[in-house]
Design an enzyme around this catalytic site. Structure first.
Site, PDB file in Angstrom:
ATOM      1  N   CYS A 152       0.806  -1.236   0.000  1.00 35.58           N
ATOM      2  CA  CYS A 152       0.000   0.000   0.000  1.00 35.58           C
ATOM      3  C   CYS A 152       0.836   1.283   0.000  1.00 35.58           C
ATOM      4  O   CYS A 152       0.502   2.257  -0.687  1.00 35.58           O
ATOM      5  CB  CYS A 152      -0.950  -0.012   1.189  1.00 35.58           C
ATOM      6  SG  CYS A 152      -0.256  -0.734   2.679  1.00 35.58           S
ATOM      7  N   HIS A 245      -2.209   6.504   4.076  1.00 33.42           N
ATOM      8  CA  HIS A 245      -0.786   6.523   4.426  1.00 33.42           C
ATOM      9  C   HIS A 245      -0.151   7.819   3.911  1.00 33.42           C
ATOM     10  O   HIS A 245      -0.412   8.236   2.775  1.00 33.42           O
ATOM     11  CB  HIS A 245      -0.048   5.351   3.765  1.00 33.42           C
ATOM     12  CG  HIS A 245      -0.423   4.000   4.286  1.00 33.42           C
ATOM     13  ND1 HIS A 245      -1.227   3.794   5.384  1.00 33.42           N
ATOM     14  CD2 HIS A 245      -0.061   2.760   3.857  1.00 33.42           C
ATOM     15  CE1 HIS A 245      -1.346   2.480   5.611  1.00 33.42           C
ATOM     16  NE2 HIS A 245      -0.661   1.835   4.684  1.00 33.42           N
TER      17      HIS A 245
HETATM   18  P1  NAP Z   1      -7.544  -9.278   7.304  1.00 34.49           P
HETATM   19  O1  NAP Z   1      -8.479  -8.179   7.625  1.00 34.49           O
HETATM   20  O2  NAP Z   1      -6.848  -9.971   8.422  1.00 34.49           O
HETATM   21  O3  NAP Z   1      -8.354 -10.383   6.432  1.00 34.49           O
HETATM   22  C1  NAP Z   1      -7.820 -11.657   6.120  1.00 34.49           C
HETATM   23  C2  NAP Z   1      -8.803 -12.480   5.323  1.00 34.49           C
HETATM   24  O4  NAP Z   1      -8.216 -13.732   4.999  1.00 34.49           O
HETATM   25  C3  NAP Z   1     -10.106 -12.808   6.059  1.00 34.49           C
HETATM   26  O5  NAP Z   1     -11.191 -12.837   5.130  1.00 34.49           O
HETATM   27  C4  NAP Z   1      -9.876 -14.204   6.603  1.00 34.49           C
HETATM   28  O6  NAP Z   1     -11.066 -14.970   6.729  1.00 34.49           O
HETATM   29  C5  NAP Z   1      -9.041 -14.803   5.473  1.00 34.49           C
HETATM   30  N1  NAP Z   1      -8.209 -15.902   5.968  1.00 34.49           N
HETATM   31  C6  NAP Z   1      -7.391 -15.884   7.056  1.00 34.49           C
HETATM   32  N2  NAP Z   1      -6.817 -17.100   7.218  1.00 34.49           N
HETATM   33  C7  NAP Z   1      -7.287 -17.891   6.240  1.00 34.49           C
HETATM   34  C8  NAP Z   1      -7.084 -19.262   5.900  1.00 34.49           C
HETATM   35  N3  NAP Z   1      -6.278 -20.069   6.619  1.00 34.49           N
HETATM   36  N4  NAP Z   1      -7.725 -19.746   4.807  1.00 34.49           N
HETATM   37  C9  NAP Z   1      -8.563 -18.980   4.087  1.00 34.49           C
HETATM   38  N5  NAP Z   1      -8.814 -17.677   4.370  1.00 34.49           N
HETATM   39  C10 NAP Z   1      -8.170 -17.135   5.436  1.00 34.49           C
HETATM   40  O7  NAP Z   1      -6.363  -8.768   6.325  1.00 34.49           O
HETATM   41  P2  NAP Z   1      -6.379  -7.537   5.275  1.00 34.49           P
HETATM   42  O8  NAP Z   1      -5.875  -6.292   5.894  1.00 34.49           O
HETATM   43  O9  NAP Z   1      -7.690  -7.544   4.570  1.00 34.49           O
HETATM   44  O10 NAP Z   1      -5.201  -7.980   4.264  1.00 34.49           O
HETATM   45  C11 NAP Z   1      -5.395  -8.993   3.296  1.00 34.49           C
HETATM   46  C12 NAP Z   1      -4.158  -9.039   2.404  1.00 34.49           C
HETATM   47  O11 NAP Z   1      -4.029  -7.788   1.716  1.00 34.49           O
HETATM   48  C13 NAP Z   1      -2.845  -9.259   3.166  1.00 34.49           C
HETATM   49  O12 NAP Z   1      -1.975 -10.046   2.399  1.00 34.49           O
HETATM   50  C14 NAP Z   1      -2.301  -7.836   3.314  1.00 34.49           C
HETATM   51  O13 NAP Z   1      -0.911  -7.789   3.469  1.00 34.49           O
HETATM   52  C15 NAP Z   1      -2.728  -7.224   1.981  1.00 34.49           C
HETATM   53  N6  NAP Z   1      -2.848  -5.778   1.971  1.00 34.49           N
HETATM   54  C16 NAP Z   1      -3.529  -5.120   2.971  1.00 34.49           C
HETATM   55  C17 NAP Z   1      -3.630  -3.724   2.911  1.00 34.49           C
HETATM   56  C18 NAP Z   1      -4.352  -2.919   3.959  1.00 34.49           C
HETATM   57  O14 NAP Z   1      -4.269  -1.666   3.896  1.00 34.49           O
HETATM   58  N7  NAP Z   1      -5.042  -3.539   4.912  1.00 34.49           N
HETATM   59  C19 NAP Z   1      -3.060  -3.023   1.838  1.00 34.49           C
HETATM   60  C20 NAP Z   1      -2.401  -3.734   0.836  1.00 34.49           C
HETATM   61  C21 NAP Z   1      -2.304  -5.101   0.917  1.00 34.49           C
HETATM   62  P3  NAP Z   1     -11.889 -15.111   8.138  1.00 34.49           P
HETATM   63  O15 NAP Z   1     -12.440 -13.743   8.451  1.00 34.49           O
HETATM   64  O16 NAP Z   1     -12.937 -16.092   7.774  1.00 34.49           O
HETATM   65  O17 NAP Z   1     -10.918 -15.593   9.168  1.00 34.49           O
END
Ligand code: NAP
Length: 353
Positions: A152, A245
């Site tokens: 990001c 950010h």
């Molecule tokens: P998050 O809120 O923690 O969400 C994670 C998601 O993955 C949830 O839907 C969760 O499902 C699912 N998940 C977790 N463990 C799993 C498993 N073992 N099998 C299948 N599904 C699983 O994370 P996020 O912030 O959305 O980030 C997601 C990705 O985007 C990450 O790789 C992060 O680095 C990237 N990213 C995030 C941002 C940001 O600003 N947040 C920016 C750029 C990139 P449940 O709810 O069912 O557990």
């Protein structure tokens, strides 16, 4: 795309998370894509989306997804494109399974970003890197493919860096980020750790920031990407901001230039016309703020529907040559919207549907 063509079915992996919910919002009313499958972890699979997902976005959960059953993150799913918002360690195994099974995967995770055959894409910056997909096909033998989005913070920093690198050349970049709490997903840092505070550590982030802009600004040599040669020093901080950010940049240019020349280059850069035609592209991907105290996350993160990077405070730097500030919406341009734009480019270039 003709308006009477059927929409392309889209699956969202990690649909209950921070970025996954953004995908649900963006794809609920998209002209080219429609949500056909939502996946979650064991915690959510088998439940109704409205039961499994605590909706944390402004506005209501879109009615069309409320009763959809959350599926496990395994192929097959009923979809022509798969958006992945999975944690990197899970994506490492799951995304290739989908690509092997023939799906086009647009990923937000860092799991495959640093591999030679993976495009790390921002359509306005490096659409030509799609040529890497030929190498990917040869190397992996998949029927589908993976295209990744950058981290990001990189998604914001790279817009001014692209212009400066192309017009003047960049030798050195010193970058300090002040990153919103939503960047860590939900629930993020405990309130008592971040309220009234700045935490000068985001595990693994500085390495990403020192590598990813060089990948994005790299030149293609046939089917190979040659990283841009500049050196980057990054310091990443978590700050008590919900979304958006802020990135302070100091740069050393390869050619000498006046402040006026640098400002003129940033203001007049011709971003690619092809990309401006895509449904999620903002009219102006980078907005130059003239006010002395802008950009600011609260005022500028939603510029261009969260797709425009705002820059400002351009001034001389007594150590390098120039310095400036950029603000990017981390879960829109820096995550879900960035991936949707990648999918739109793939569609426009004939990779989809
Ligand atoms: P998050 O809120 O923690 O969400 C994670 C998601 O993955 C949830 O839907 C969760 O499902 C699912 N998940 C977790 N463990 C799993 C498993 N073992 N099998 C299948 N599904 C699983 O994370 P996020 O912030 O959305 O980030 C997601 C990705 O985007 C990450 O790789 C992060 O680095 C990237 N990213 C995030 C941002 C940001 O600003 N947040 C920016 C750029 C990139 P449940 O709810 O069912 O557990």
């Amino acid at each position: 795309m003709e308006t009477n063509q059927p929409k392309i079915k889209a699956a969202i992996l990690g649909a209950t998370g921070m970025v996954g919910q953004r995908f649900v919002q963006l794809l609920s009313n998209h002209p080219w894509f429609e949500i056909s499958a939502l996946t979650g972890s064991d915690r959510s699979a088998g439940r109704k989306y409205s039961d499994a997902c605590y909706w944390r976005q402004e506005g209501d959960m879109p009615a069309a997804v409320r009763d959809m059953q959350v599926l496990p993150a395994v192929p097959p799913v009923n979809a022509g494109v798969v958006f992945s918002a999975l944690p990197a360690d899970i994506a490492r195994d799951v995304e290739p399974e989908f690509a092997r099974a023939g799906y086009i995967v647009c990923s937000n995770s860092s799991a495959y970003r640093y591999e030679d055959d993976m495009p790390v894409m921002i359509p306005e910056i490096n659409a030509e890197h799609l040529a890497l997909l030929d190498s990917q096909k040869k190397k992996r033998g998949w029927d589908g493919l993976i295209v990744t989005s950058p981290n990001c913070t990189t998604s914001g920093a790279v817009f001014p860096l692209k212009v400066l690198n192309e017009i003047f050349g960049l030798e050195k970049v010193f970058l300090v980020s002040m990153q919103a709490v939503s960047g860590a997903g939900y629930p993020g840092m405990p309130y008592l750790a971040i309220a009234d505070n700045v935490v000068p550590l985001i595990e693994g982030e500085e390495k990403k920031l020192e590598l990813e802009p060089r990948l994005l600004l790299g030149k293609m040599n046939g089917r190979e990407r040659i990283s841009a040669p500049m050196s980057i020093s990054a310091q990443a901080n978590r700050v008590a901001i919900s979304d958006g950010h802020t990135i302070c940049l100091s740069v050393k240019l390869s050619k000498s230039a006046s402040l006026e020349e640098v400002k003129a280059a940033l203001l007049s850069y011709a971003w690619p016309e092809e990309i401006k035609q895509l449904p999620s592209a903002p009219l102006q991907p980078m907005i130059y703020r003239e006010e002395a105290d802008r950009p600011q996350p609260r005022l500028d993160r939603n510029a261009g529907g969260g797709m425009a990077v705002s820059i400002g405070r351009l001034r001389p730097c007594p150590i390098l040559d120039f310095r400036l500030v950029a603000v990017v919406h981390n879960t829109l341009r820096g995550a879900a919207s960035g991936s949707v734009l990648n999918a739109e480019l793939l569609k426009a270039r004939g990779f989809l549907g």
